[in-house]
Design a protein around this motif. Sequence first.
Motif, PDB file in Angstrom:
ATOM      1  N   TYR A 140      38.088  37.807 -38.713  1.00  0.00           N
ATOM      2  CA  TYR A 140      38.590  36.633 -37.992  1.00  0.00           C
ATOM      3  C   TYR A 140      40.060  36.887 -37.661  1.00  0.00           C
ATOM      4  CZ  TYR A 140      40.494  32.022 -37.103  1.00  0.00           C
ATOM      5  OH  TYR A 140      41.165  30.972 -36.534  1.00  0.00           O
ATOM      6  N   TYR A 141      40.431  36.625 -36.415  1.00  0.00           N
ATOM      7  CA  TYR A 141      41.807  36.863 -35.954  1.00  0.00           C
ATOM      8  C   TYR A 141      42.542  35.527 -35.929  1.00  0.00           C
ATOM      9  CZ  TYR A 141      45.513  38.603 -32.785  1.00  0.00           C
ATOM     10  OH  TYR A 141      46.711  38.941 -32.211  1.00  0.00           O
ATOM     11  N   HIS A 142      43.395  35.326 -36.925  1.00  0.00           N
ATOM     12  CA  HIS A 142      44.117  34.061 -37.096  1.00  0.00           C
ATOM     13  C   HIS A 142      45.532  34.211 -36.547  1.00  0.00           C
ATOM     14  CE1 HIS A 142      45.249  30.317 -39.006  1.00  0.00           C
ATOM     15  NE2 HIS A 142      46.152  30.897 -39.770  1.00  0.00           N
ATOM     16  N   ILE A 143      45.822  33.545 -35.453  1.00  0.00           N
ATOM     17  CA  ILE A 143      47.162  33.628 -34.861  1.00  0.00           C
ATOM     18  C   ILE A 143      47.513  32.261 -34.262  1.00  0.00           C
ATOM     19  CG2 ILE A 143      46.258  34.756 -32.727  1.00  0.00           C
ATOM     20  CD1 ILE A 143      49.032  36.398 -32.803  1.00  0.00           C
ATOM     21  N   PRO A 144      47.752  31.280 -35.163  1.00  0.00           N
ATOM     22  CA  PRO A 144      47.935  29.901 -34.713  1.00  0.00           C
ATOM     23  C   PRO A 144      49.123  29.694 -33.784  1.00  0.00           C
ATOM     24  CG  PRO A 144      48.421  30.112 -37.067  1.00  0.00           C
ATOM     25  CD  PRO A 144      47.819  31.406 -36.630  1.00  0.00           C
ATOM     26  N   SER A 145      50.132  30.555 -33.865  1.00  0.00           N
ATOM     27  CA  SER A 145      51.292  30.362 -32.986  1.00  0.00           C
ATOM     28  C   SER A 145      50.889  30.539 -31.524  1.00  0.00           C
ATOM     29  CB  SER A 145      52.410  31.348 -33.344  1.00  0.00           C
ATOM     30  OG  SER A 145      51.952  32.675 -33.170  1.00  0.00           O
ATOM     31  N   LEU A 146      49.865  31.315 -31.263  1.00  0.00           N
ATOM     32  CA  LEU A 146      49.429  31.520 -29.881  1.00  0.00           C
ATOM     33  C   LEU A 146      48.202  30.693 -29.527  1.00  0.00           C
ATOM     34  CD1 LEU A 146      50.038  35.340 -29.350  1.00  0.00           C
ATOM     35  CD2 LEU A 146      51.383  33.434 -28.550  1.00  0.00           C
ATOM     36  N   THR A 147      47.281  30.503 -30.471  1.00  0.00           N
ATOM     37  CA  THR A 147      46.052  29.758 -30.134  1.00  0.00           C
ATOM     38  C   THR A 147      46.242  28.250 -30.290  1.00  0.00           C
ATOM     39  OG1 THR A 147      45.255  29.865 -32.416  1.00  0.00           O
ATOM     40  CG2 THR A 147      44.531  31.624 -30.908  1.00  0.00           C
ATOM     41  N   GLY A 148      47.158  27.865 -31.150  1.00  0.00           N
ATOM     42  CA  GLY A 148      47.291  26.432 -31.455  1.00  0.00           C
ATOM     43  C   GLY A 148      46.179  25.944 -32.383  1.00  0.00           C
ATOM     44  N   VAL A 149      45.331  26.848 -32.842  1.00  0.00           N
ATOM     45  CA  VAL A 149      44.243  26.459 -33.765  1.00  0.00           C
ATOM     46  C   VAL A 149      44.762  26.639 -35.186  1.00  0.00           C
ATOM     47  CG1 VAL A 149      41.905  26.989 -34.550  1.00  0.00           C
ATOM     48  CG2 VAL A 149      42.461  27.043 -32.103  1.00  0.00           C
ATOM     49  N   LYS A 150      44.917  25.505 -35.868  1.00  0.00           N
ATOM     50  CA  LYS A 150      45.645  25.530 -37.143  1.00  0.00           C
ATOM     51  C   LYS A 150      44.743  25.365 -38.354  1.00  0.00           C
ATOM     52  CE  LYS A 150      50.121  24.462 -35.278  1.00  0.00           C
ATOM     53  NZ  LYS A 150      49.980  24.025 -33.902  1.00  0.00           N
ATOM     54  N   ILE A 151      43.442  25.583 -38.161  1.00  0.00           N
ATOM     55  CA  ILE A 151      42.528  25.460 -39.310  1.00  0.00           C
ATOM     56  C   ILE A 151      42.949  26.504 -40.339  1.00  0.00           C
ATOM     57  CG2 ILE A 151      40.114  25.748 -40.031  1.00  0.00           C
ATOM     58  CD1 ILE A 151      39.406  24.947 -37.037  1.00  0.00           C
ATOM     59  N   ARG A 152      43.198  26.038 -41.549  1.00  0.00           N
ATOM     60  CA  ARG A 152      43.703  26.982 -42.567  1.00  0.00           C
ATOM     61  C   ARG A 152      42.626  27.994 -42.925  1.00  0.00           C
ATOM     62  NH1 ARG A 152      48.184  26.012 -45.650  1.00  0.00           N
ATOM     63  NH2 ARG A 152      47.192  26.619 -47.594  1.00  0.00           N
ATOM     64  N   ILE A 197      27.963  34.138 -42.015  1.00  0.00           N
ATOM     65  CA  ILE A 197      28.281  35.347 -41.240  1.00  0.00           C
ATOM     66  C   ILE A 197      28.270  36.538 -42.202  1.00  0.00           C
ATOM     67  CG2 ILE A 197      29.981  36.460 -39.730  1.00  0.00           C
ATOM     68  CD1 ILE A 197      30.966  33.723 -38.896  1.00  0.00           C
ATOM     69  N   PRO A 198      27.117  37.173 -42.366  1.00  0.00           N
ATOM     70  CA  PRO A 198      27.021  38.244 -43.370  1.00  0.00           C
ATOM     71  C   PRO A 198      27.946  39.427 -43.089  1.00  0.00           C
ATOM     72  CG  PRO A 198      24.840  37.646 -42.506  1.00  0.00           C
ATOM     73  CD  PRO A 198      25.834  36.876 -41.706  1.00  0.00           C
ATOM     74  N   THR A 199      28.343  39.610 -41.828  1.00  0.00           N
ATOM     75  CA  THR A 199      29.214  40.748 -41.501  1.00  0.00           C
ATOM     76  C   THR A 199      30.691  40.454 -41.759  1.00  0.00           C
ATOM     77  OG1 THR A 199      29.295  39.961 -39.228  1.00  0.00           O
ATOM     78  CG2 THR A 199      27.702  41.724 -39.717  1.00  0.00           C
ATOM     79  N   PHE A 200      30.976  39.258 -42.235  1.00  0.00           N
ATOM     80  CA  PHE A 200      32.383  38.889 -42.425  1.00  0.00           C
ATOM     81  C   PHE A 200      33.074  39.869 -43.383  1.00  0.00           C
ATOM     82  CE2 PHE A 200      35.813  36.592 -44.599  1.00  0.00           C
ATOM     83  CZ  PHE A 200      36.613  36.360 -43.488  1.00  0.00           C
ATOM     84  N   GLN A 201      34.160  40.465 -42.912  1.00  0.00           N
ATOM     85  CA  GLN A 201      34.814  41.521 -43.673  1.00  0.00           C
ATOM     86  C   GLN A 201      36.240  41.165 -44.073  1.00  0.00           C
ATOM     87  OE1 GLN A 201      33.159  44.462 -44.354  1.00  0.00           O
ATOM     88  NE2 GLN A 201      34.899  44.988 -45.655  1.00  0.00           N
ATOM     89  N   GLY A 202      36.861  40.276 -43.291  1.00  0.00           N
ATOM     90  CA  GLY A 202      38.229  39.929 -43.627  1.00  0.00           C
ATOM     91  C   GLY A 202      38.934  39.204 -42.504  1.00  0.00           C
ATOM     92  N   VAL A 203      40.255  39.179 -42.626  1.00  0.00           N
ATOM     93  CA  VAL A 203      41.062  38.384 -41.703  1.00  0.00           C
ATOM     94  C   VAL A 203      42.251  39.192 -41.217  1.00  0.00           C
ATOM     95  CG1 VAL A 203      42.406  36.249 -41.438  1.00  0.00           C
ATOM     96  CG2 VAL A 203      40.444  36.290 -42.983  1.00  0.00           C
ATOM     97  N   LYS A 204      42.486  39.095 -39.924  1.00  0.00           N
ATOM     98  CA  LYS A 204      43.759  39.568 -39.377  1.00  0.00           C
ATOM     99  C   LYS A 204      44.637  38.331 -39.370  1.00  0.00           C
ATOM    100  CE  LYS A 204      45.842  41.064 -35.053  1.00  0.00           C
ATOM    101  NZ  LYS A 204      47.087  40.531 -35.530  1.00  0.00           N
ATOM    102  N   PHE A 205      45.565  38.287 -40.286  1.00  0.00           N
ATOM    103  CA  PHE A 205      46.293  37.059 -40.603  1.00  0.00           C
ATOM    104  C   PHE A 205      47.687  37.125 -39.974  1.00  0.00           C
ATOM    105  CE2 PHE A 205      48.557  33.944 -42.996  1.00  0.00           C
ATOM    106  CZ  PHE A 205      47.642  33.093 -43.579  1.00  0.00           C
ATOM    107  N   SER A 206      47.802  36.601 -38.760  1.00  0.00           N
ATOM    108  CA  SER A 206      49.090  36.635 -38.044  1.00  0.00           C
ATOM    109  C   SER A 206      49.778  35.281 -38.126  1.00  0.00           C
ATOM    110  CB  SER A 206      48.875  37.009 -36.575  1.00  0.00           C
ATOM    111  OG  SER A 206      48.638  38.377 -36.440  1.00  0.00           O
ATOM    112  N   ASP A 207      50.171  34.920 -39.332  1.00  0.00           N
ATOM    113  CA  ASP A 207      50.855  33.637 -39.520  1.00  0.00           C
ATOM    114  C   ASP A 207      51.866  33.801 -40.652  1.00  0.00           C
ATOM    115  OD1 ASP A 207      51.469  30.938 -39.174  1.00  0.00           O
ATOM    116  OD2 ASP A 207      49.942  30.275 -40.601  1.00  0.00           O
ATOM    117  N   THR A 208      52.871  32.950 -40.619  1.00  0.00           N
ATOM    118  CA  THR A 208      53.916  33.059 -41.653  1.00  0.00           C
ATOM    119  C   THR A 208      53.564  32.282 -42.937  1.00  0.00           C
ATOM    120  OG1 THR A 208      55.011  31.210 -40.562  1.00  0.00           O
ATOM    121  CG2 THR A 208      55.826  33.423 -40.028  1.00  0.00           C
ATOM    122  N   ASP A 209      52.420  31.592 -42.941  1.00  0.00           N
ATOM    123  CA  ASP A 209      52.062  30.764 -44.100  1.00  0.00           C
ATOM    124  C   ASP A 209      51.517  31.637 -45.239  1.00  0.00           C
ATOM    125  OD1 ASP A 209      51.077  28.959 -45.930  1.00  0.00           O
ATOM    126  OD2 ASP A 209      49.982  27.737 -44.480  1.00  0.00           O
TER     127      ASP A 209
END
Length: 308
Positions: free
Chosen positions: A141-153, A165-177
Amino acid sequence: MTSRKKLQGLVAATITPMTPDGQINLPVIRQYVDYLVNKQTVKNVFVNGTTGEGLSLSIQERKQLAEEWVCQGKDKLDHVIIHVGALSLPESQELARHAAAIGAGGIAVIAPFFFKPTKKDELVSLLQKVTSEAPDVPFYYYHIPSLTGVKIRVEELLEGIKERIPTFQGVKFSDTDLLDLAQCVHKNEAQQLEFLYGVDEQLLGALAVGANGAVGSTYNYLGRQTNLMLEAFAKPDLALARKYQFLTGEFLNFVIKLGFGVAQTKAVMTFVSGIPMGPPRLPLLGASEEFIAKAKAKLDSIVWPDGN
Ligand SMILES: CC(=O)N[C@@H]([C@@H](O)[C@H](O)[C@H](O)CO)[C@@H](O)CC(=O)C(=O)O
């Protein structure tokens, strides 16, 4: 899913090379791969993301770039992750199928940012529809709330995601939180997830709370130095690790004040690597000559702890 080498360490968020008239410049990618591996000691790439202007490219261009990176990276790169997120679900599914067909090492999906999901369930439903088109490909999952405005933690998103989602492997976490990131690591210790941090100027903080690696634009041209930071952190030699982070931060702090984004990243990569990255695509405008001169002078003035 076949057994795979764990994705850790640095991942370059690839730039999309373009010709002066704004077409994607595929022949440059072979040289780009060699440069990342040999000069920057970076063996993983994240293609068609933010830095790659993925959302400004046509579906056809995105497929061509994905194919070229997978082809040129064969036997040289460890992981080629393709970002397949799009505003339209069928387009995203098409890109996911394509990534699977060409043998991508992973796919990533950003949250749609026009009609935005506001609840976890909406987002997971969309991610599930996309990833099921690539049932053997690890998904980030690509988390980049500063650009998407999607702030779901992310902490919330991860609860129960593997069941859907059995293939879930991790997160690209582009946030300062870093509290969110730390809780993700803490609550998922039993699972072999990968947390790849995406705010390069504070990677050291993310490593301290358990990030496995990082995806970022600066690893295209500061990969060697950042890998030395990772080595120092692993030793651990925190004083040395901090020194590297302070110096990459000094450069980023300087260019951010001048105005820094994907267009400027293309210019910096061009003068550091000598590989022509070309102009960005509208609405982005190319970096000014003044920016290039100042950024180059700043980078040249930095003395790295290893003397290079
Ligand atoms: C907003 C943004 O572009 N963030 C970059 C960072 O690498 C960023 O350029 C760096 O931290 C400098 O601020 C990455 O997180 C983006 C990225 O990995 C991508 O291209 O997909």
